[in-house]
Design a protein around this motif. Structure first.
Motif, PDB file in Angstrom:
ATOM      1  N   LEU A 132      15.666  16.591  -0.565  1.00 17.94           N
ATOM      2  CA  LEU A 132      15.389  15.012   0.216  1.00 17.94           C
ATOM      3  C   LEU A 132      14.329  14.376  -0.216  1.00 17.94           C
ATOM      4  CD1 LEU A 132      16.030  15.272   3.484  1.00 17.94           C
ATOM      5  CD2 LEU A 132      17.862  14.411   2.213  1.00 17.94           C
ATOM      6  N   GLY A 133      12.878  15.003  -0.945  1.00 17.54           N
ATOM      7  CA  GLY A 133      12.021  14.628  -1.603  1.00 17.54           C
ATOM      8  C   GLY A 133      12.352  14.434  -3.148  1.00 17.54           C
ATOM      9  N   ALA A 134      13.131  15.269  -3.477  1.00 13.90           N
ATOM     10  CA  ALA A 134      13.985  15.024  -5.004  1.00 13.90           C
ATOM     11  C   ALA A 134      14.534  13.494  -4.934  1.00 13.90           C
ATOM     12  CB  ALA A 134      14.244  16.287  -5.717  1.00 13.90           C
ATOM     13  N   LEU A 135      15.105  13.626  -4.512  1.00 10.96           N
ATOM     14  CA  LEU A 135      15.948  13.087  -4.054  1.00 10.96           C
ATOM     15  C   LEU A 135      15.450  11.468  -3.816  1.00 10.96           C
ATOM     16  CD1 LEU A 135      19.124  11.453  -3.807  1.00 10.96           C
ATOM     17  CD2 LEU A 135      18.906  11.967  -1.170  1.00 10.96           C
TER      18      LEU A 135
ATOM     19  N   LEU B  31       0.883  -1.109   0.302  1.00  3.40           N
ATOM     20  CA  LEU B  31      -0.271  -0.318  -0.537  1.00  3.40           C
ATOM     21  C   LEU B  31       0.545   1.051  -0.300  1.00  3.40           C
ATOM     22  CD1 LEU B  31      -2.784  -1.271   2.945  1.00  3.40           C
ATOM     23  CD2 LEU B  31      -2.545  -1.156   0.033  1.00  3.40           C
ATOM     24  N   PRO B  32       1.473   1.305  -0.798  1.00  2.88           N
ATOM     25  CA  PRO B  32       2.610   3.313  -1.593  1.00  2.88           C
ATOM     26  C   PRO B  32       1.937   4.061  -0.631  1.00  2.88           C
ATOM     27  CG  PRO B  32       2.610   2.134  -3.301  1.00  2.88           C
ATOM     28  CD  PRO B  32       1.553   0.815  -2.517  1.00  2.88           C
ATOM     29  N   TYR B  33       0.930   4.375  -1.494  1.00  5.39           N
ATOM     30  CA  TYR B  33      -0.109   5.346  -1.437  1.00  5.39           C
ATOM     31  C   TYR B  33      -0.395   5.963   0.166  1.00  5.39           C
ATOM     32  CZ  TYR B  33       0.402   6.672  -6.010  1.00  5.39           C
ATOM     33  OH  TYR B  33       1.104   6.572  -7.408  1.00  5.39           O
ATOM     34  N   ALA B  34      -1.128   4.478   1.090  1.00  4.72           N
ATOM     35  CA  ALA B  34      -1.546   5.479   2.176  1.00  4.72           C
ATOM     36  C   ALA B  34      -0.623   4.592   3.228  1.00  4.72           C
ATOM     37  CB  ALA B  34      -2.696   3.112   2.289  1.00  4.72           C
ATOM     38  N   THR B  35       0.686   4.551   3.060  1.00  5.77           N
ATOM     39  CA  THR B  35       1.687   4.594   3.342  1.00  5.77           C
ATOM     40  C   THR B  35       2.470   5.036   3.533  1.00  5.77           C
ATOM     41  OG1 THR B  35       2.345   2.055   3.188  1.00  5.77           O
ATOM     42  CG2 THR B  35       4.030   3.655   4.264  1.00  5.77           C
TER      43      THR B  35
ATOM     44  N   VAL C 178      12.159  10.293  -5.334  1.00  4.03           N
ATOM     45  CA  VAL C 178      12.221  11.017  -6.242  1.00  4.03           C
ATOM     46  C   VAL C 178      13.092   9.750  -6.992  1.00  4.03           C
ATOM     47  CG1 VAL C 178      10.400  11.046  -8.124  1.00  4.03           C
ATOM     48  CG2 VAL C 178       9.873  11.908  -6.102  1.00  4.03           C
ATOM     49  N   ALA C 179      13.800  10.424  -7.009  1.00  2.64           N
ATOM     50  CA  ALA C 179      15.011  10.083  -7.843  1.00  2.64           C
ATOM     51  C   ALA C 179      15.367   8.706  -8.209  1.00  2.64           C
ATOM     52  CB  ALA C 179      15.704  10.937  -8.204  1.00  2.64           C
ATOM     53  N   ALA C 180      15.612   8.837  -6.373  1.00  3.49           N
ATOM     54  CA  ALA C 180      15.948   7.215  -6.238  1.00  3.49           C
ATOM     55  C   ALA C 180      15.151   6.120  -6.471  1.00  3.49           C
ATOM     56  CB  ALA C 180      16.631   6.876  -5.073  1.00  3.49           C
ATOM     57  N   GLY C 181      13.599   6.564  -5.918  1.00  3.09           N
ATOM     58  CA  GLY C 181      12.676   5.527  -6.299  1.00  3.09           C
ATOM     59  C   GLY C 181      12.960   5.185  -7.756  1.00  3.09           C
ATOM     60  N   THR C 182      12.678   5.841  -8.822  1.00  2.19           N
ATOM     61  CA  THR C 182      12.691   5.812 -10.156  1.00  2.19           C
ATOM     62  C   THR C 182      13.634   4.783 -10.707  1.00  2.19           C
ATOM     63  OG1 THR C 182      11.939   8.017 -10.369  1.00  2.19           O
ATOM     64  CG2 THR C 182      12.422   7.253 -12.291  1.00  2.19           C
ATOM     65  N   ALA C 183      15.018   5.462 -10.342  1.00  2.75           N
ATOM     66  CA  ALA C 183      16.203   4.885 -11.035  1.00  2.75           C
ATOM     67  C   ALA C 183      15.856   3.007 -10.596  1.00  2.75           C
ATOM     68  CB  ALA C 183      17.559   4.957  -9.857  1.00  2.75           C
ATOM     69  N   ALA C 184      15.716   2.438  -8.872  1.00  5.15           N
ATOM     70  CA  ALA C 184      15.830   1.160  -8.552  1.00  5.15           C
ATOM     71  C   ALA C 184      14.416   1.185  -9.795  1.00  5.15           C
ATOM     72  CB  ALA C 184      14.841   1.606  -7.339  1.00  5.15           C
ATOM     73  N   ARG C 185      12.996   2.174 -10.084  1.00  2.52           N
ATOM     74  CA  ARG C 185      12.372   1.017 -10.652  1.00  2.52           C
ATOM     75  C   ARG C 185      12.776   0.872 -12.297  1.00  2.52           C
ATOM     76  NH1 ARG C 185       8.531   3.613 -14.264  1.00  2.52           N
ATOM     77  NH2 ARG C 185       8.875   5.225 -13.987  1.00  2.52           N
ATOM     78  N   HIS C 186      13.591   1.904 -12.594  1.00  3.38           N
ATOM     79  CA  HIS C 186      13.880   1.611 -13.946  1.00  3.38           C
ATOM     80  C   HIS C 186      14.928  -0.091 -13.759  1.00  3.38           C
ATOM     81  CE1 HIS C 186      13.765   5.920 -15.508  1.00  3.38           C
ATOM     82  NE2 HIS C 186      12.442   4.685 -15.415  1.00  3.38           N
ATOM     83  N   ARG C 187      15.441  -0.285 -12.768  1.00  6.56           N
ATOM     84  CA  ARG C 187      16.571  -0.771 -12.503  1.00  6.56           C
ATOM     85  C   ARG C 187      15.743  -2.105 -12.646  1.00  6.56           C
ATOM     86  NH1 ARG C 187      19.303  -4.211  -8.556  1.00  6.56           N
ATOM     87  NH2 ARG C 187      21.735  -4.779  -9.482  1.00  6.56           N
ATOM     88  N   ARG C 188      14.963  -2.548 -11.640  1.00 10.51           N
ATOM     89  CA  ARG C 188      14.344  -3.375 -11.610  1.00 10.51           C
ATOM     90  C   ARG C 188      13.097  -4.312 -12.708  1.00 10.51           C
ATOM     91  NH1 ARG C 188      10.304  -1.824  -8.906  1.00 10.51           N
ATOM     92  NH2 ARG C 188       8.355  -1.264 -10.649  1.00 10.51           N
ATOM     93  N   LEU C 189      13.003  -2.800 -14.220  1.00 10.45           N
ATOM     94  CA  LEU C 189      12.881  -3.299 -14.888  1.00 10.45           C
ATOM     95  C   LEU C 189      13.516  -3.766 -15.984  1.00 10.45           C
ATOM     96  CD1 LEU C 189      10.391  -0.329 -15.504  1.00 10.45           C
ATOM     97  CD2 LEU C 189       9.734  -2.644 -14.453  1.00 10.45           C
TER      98      LEU C 189
ATOM     99  N   LEU D 165       7.795   8.202   0.169  1.00  8.39           N
ATOM    100  CA  LEU D 165       7.575   8.960  -1.064  1.00  8.39           C
ATOM    101  C   LEU D 165       8.924   8.092  -2.333  1.00  8.39           C
ATOM    102  CD1 LEU D 165       7.351  10.942  -2.780  1.00  8.39           C
ATOM    103  CD2 LEU D 165       9.154  11.920  -2.172  1.00  8.39           C
ATOM    104  N   TYR D 166      10.204   7.308  -1.579  1.00  9.29           N
ATOM    105  CA  TYR D 166      10.985   6.380  -2.035  1.00  9.29           C
ATOM    106  C   TYR D 166      10.238   5.046  -2.890  1.00  9.29           C
ATOM    107  CZ  TYR D 166      14.542   2.663  -3.059  1.00  9.29           C
ATOM    108  OH  TYR D 166      14.725   1.213  -4.277  1.00  9.29           O
ATOM    109  N   THR D 167       9.332   4.936  -1.937  1.00  7.03           N
ATOM    110  CA  THR D 167       7.921   3.366  -2.531  1.00  7.03           C
ATOM    111  C   THR D 167       7.318   4.031  -3.677  1.00  7.03           C
ATOM    112  OG1 THR D 167       8.883   3.168  -0.706  1.00  7.03           O
ATOM    113  CG2 THR D 167       7.617   1.738  -1.247  1.00  7.03           C
ATOM    114  N   VAL D 168       6.790   4.655  -3.235  1.00 11.21           N
ATOM    115  CA  VAL D 168       6.000   5.005  -4.303  1.00 11.21           C
ATOM    116  C   VAL D 168       6.452   5.383  -5.833  1.00 11.21           C
ATOM    117  CG1 VAL D 168       4.383   7.399  -5.100  1.00 11.21           C
ATOM    118  CG2 VAL D 168       4.332   6.149  -3.012  1.00 11.21           C
ATOM    119  N   ALA D 169       7.842   6.072  -5.763  1.00 13.39           N
ATOM    120  CA  ALA D 169       8.720   6.742  -7.130  1.00 13.39           C
ATOM    121  C   ALA D 169       8.738   5.307  -7.346  1.00 13.39           C
ATOM    122  CB  ALA D 169       8.866   7.264  -6.618  1.00 13.39           C
ATOM    123  N   GLU D 170       9.157   4.202  -6.925  1.00 13.91           N
ATOM    124  CA  GLU D 170       9.604   3.219  -7.514  1.00 13.91           C
ATOM    125  C   GLU D 170       8.328   1.885  -7.906  1.00 13.91           C
ATOM    126  OE1 GLU D 170      12.187  -1.487  -5.545  1.00 13.91           O
ATOM    127  OE2 GLU D 170      11.112   0.222  -3.506  1.00 13.91           O
ATOM    128  N   LEU D 171       7.054   2.233  -7.589  1.00 13.39           N
ATOM    129  CA  LEU D 171       6.377   1.414  -7.638  1.00 13.39           C
ATOM    130  C   LEU D 171       5.557   1.925  -9.158  1.00 13.39           C
ATOM    131  CD1 LEU D 171       5.259  -0.241  -4.377  1.00 13.39           C
ATOM    132  CD2 LEU D 171       7.003  -1.290  -6.743  1.00 13.39           C
TER     133      LEU D 171
END
Length: 384
Positions: A143-146, A62-66, A148-159, A97-103
């Protein structure tokens, strides 16, 4: 495996354990760095901090609820201990927020990050306009931008890893398909060679045994019985060979010729064997385009062999004309026999000849001639 490697392994295969470690770390660091006296015995503040960090345990599901629950609880804790160094509690919503960006997709991650920074920043600046561009809000934005960037990078790596695994599976499947294809080609090669080579000799044995039985009118009965047994056994072997070839050769298979067992260098020996079996063979050779490649050479030999075998087996001792014309681009093979056309059961002979020729890009015609007799004509490209 070192300590960091073991932690990575457990984080990958035990994500709930990793979330528990993260939540406990943020909670302990927050409580230890908050300078309010007696805050460790303050029930509401401890509850707010525990909720803000405990929400991270369900961040994968539940990323958004979290994100919402963690942010609200963290702000409650900060409001309770304003200006008492409790800012590290914001690490909990930043992890969310990192989890939301990752998923999530990038646009939704950016929107969530902007809303988080604006919401928390506005809450912190209520009644204090000088904090709008203060270090706290600037650090929060960074820190918020960081996150989001880290979560997006993790999502791209997972893909990317998922795509690599998919391609590896596809490559493994393609290797299995290629193996099956080569096994099919080998099976077809065995089928052709069995029919063309073994069948050829068995047919000659049958014919010669029949001729010997017919001419040995005054021979000993035991000899005649032996010749009869030879003829019957060879016929039975031919039938079993036909059935075996039928099992090896599947419908719709794409045959590919392999290395030859014989070529046109042995044509004279082949013709002599059939002359000994009763065929009156005339051979005409035309042209000289040089030595043939093995595929064309072997195919031409097998066409002659199969056509002569069919003529002797189905027609009898008749006159046969074998014509070969060798041009630089193709070899033309024509086999004519003058016997009557006798309808019989369809076998694998003509089918095998056509498969051999078409596999090289050539053409084969087989059928009765207008003036009587039967003709097999093949045009075999010279593949260099």
């Amino acid at each position: 495996m070192n300590v960091i490697g073991r932690l990575r392994h457990r984080a990958r295969y035990r994500p709930h354990l990793a979330d528990l470690v993260v939540a406990m770390t943020v909670l302990l660091v927050t409580l230890l760095t908050t300078t309010a006296p007696g805050h460790l015995r303050d029930g509401p503040a401890l509850a707010a901090a525990a909720i803000a960090c405990g929400a991270l345990l369900v961040r994968q599901r539940l990323p958004y609820a979290t994100l919402v629950v963690s942010t609200v609880a963290a702000e409650v804790y900060l409001a309770w201990y304003q200006n008492l160094n409790g800012m590290l509690i914001l690490a909990a919503p930043l992890f969310a927020l990192y989890t939301v960006a990752e998923l999530s997709e990038r646009r939704w991650a950016l929107l969530a990050g902007i809303l988080l920074v604006l919401g928390v920043g506005m809450f912190h600046t209520v009644g204090v306009p000088s904090r709008v561009l203060g270090p706290e809000n600037l650090a929060l934005a960074a820190l918020g931008a960081l996150a989001v960037a880290a979560g997006t990078a993790a999502r791209h790596r997972r893909l990317y890893l998922a795509e690599v695994e998919r391609r590896a599976r596809d490559a493994e499947r393609d290797r299995g398909t290629e193996t099956r294809r080569r096994l099919t080609e080998e099976r077809l090669r065995i089928a052709r060679d069995l029919h063309d080579s073994v069948g050829h000799h068995l047919a000659l044995i049958t014919v010669q045994a029949g001729v010997a039985q017919h001419t040995a009118t005054g021979a000993d009965p035991a000899m005649r019985q032996t010749l009869t047994g030879i003829r019957q056994s060879s016929k039975a072997a031919l039938e079993e060979l036909r059935e075996s070839v039928g099992l090896l050769r599947g419908p719709g298979d794409d045959p590919v010729p392999r290395q030859p067992a014989a070529g046109l260098d042995e044509l004279d020996d082949l013709l002599d064997r059939f002359r000994g079996a009763g065929l009156d063979i005339a051979c005409h050779l035309d042209g000289d385009g040089g030595r043939l490649p093995w595929a064309s050479d072997h195919t031409a030999y097998r066409i002659v062999q199969e056509a002569l075998t069919n003529a002797r087996k189905h027609v009898g001792p008749v006159a046969v004309t074998v014509s070969l014309r060798h041009d630089p681009e193709a070899v033309t093979v024509i086999i004519d026999n003058d016997g009557p056309v006798r309808p019989g059961r369809d076998g694998h002979g003509i089918t095998g000849m056509r498969e051999r020729v078409t596999a090289l890009g050539g053409t084969l015609l087989a059928g009765p001639r207008p003036d009587g007799g039967f003709r097999v004509a093949a045009v075999i490209p010279v593949l260099r």
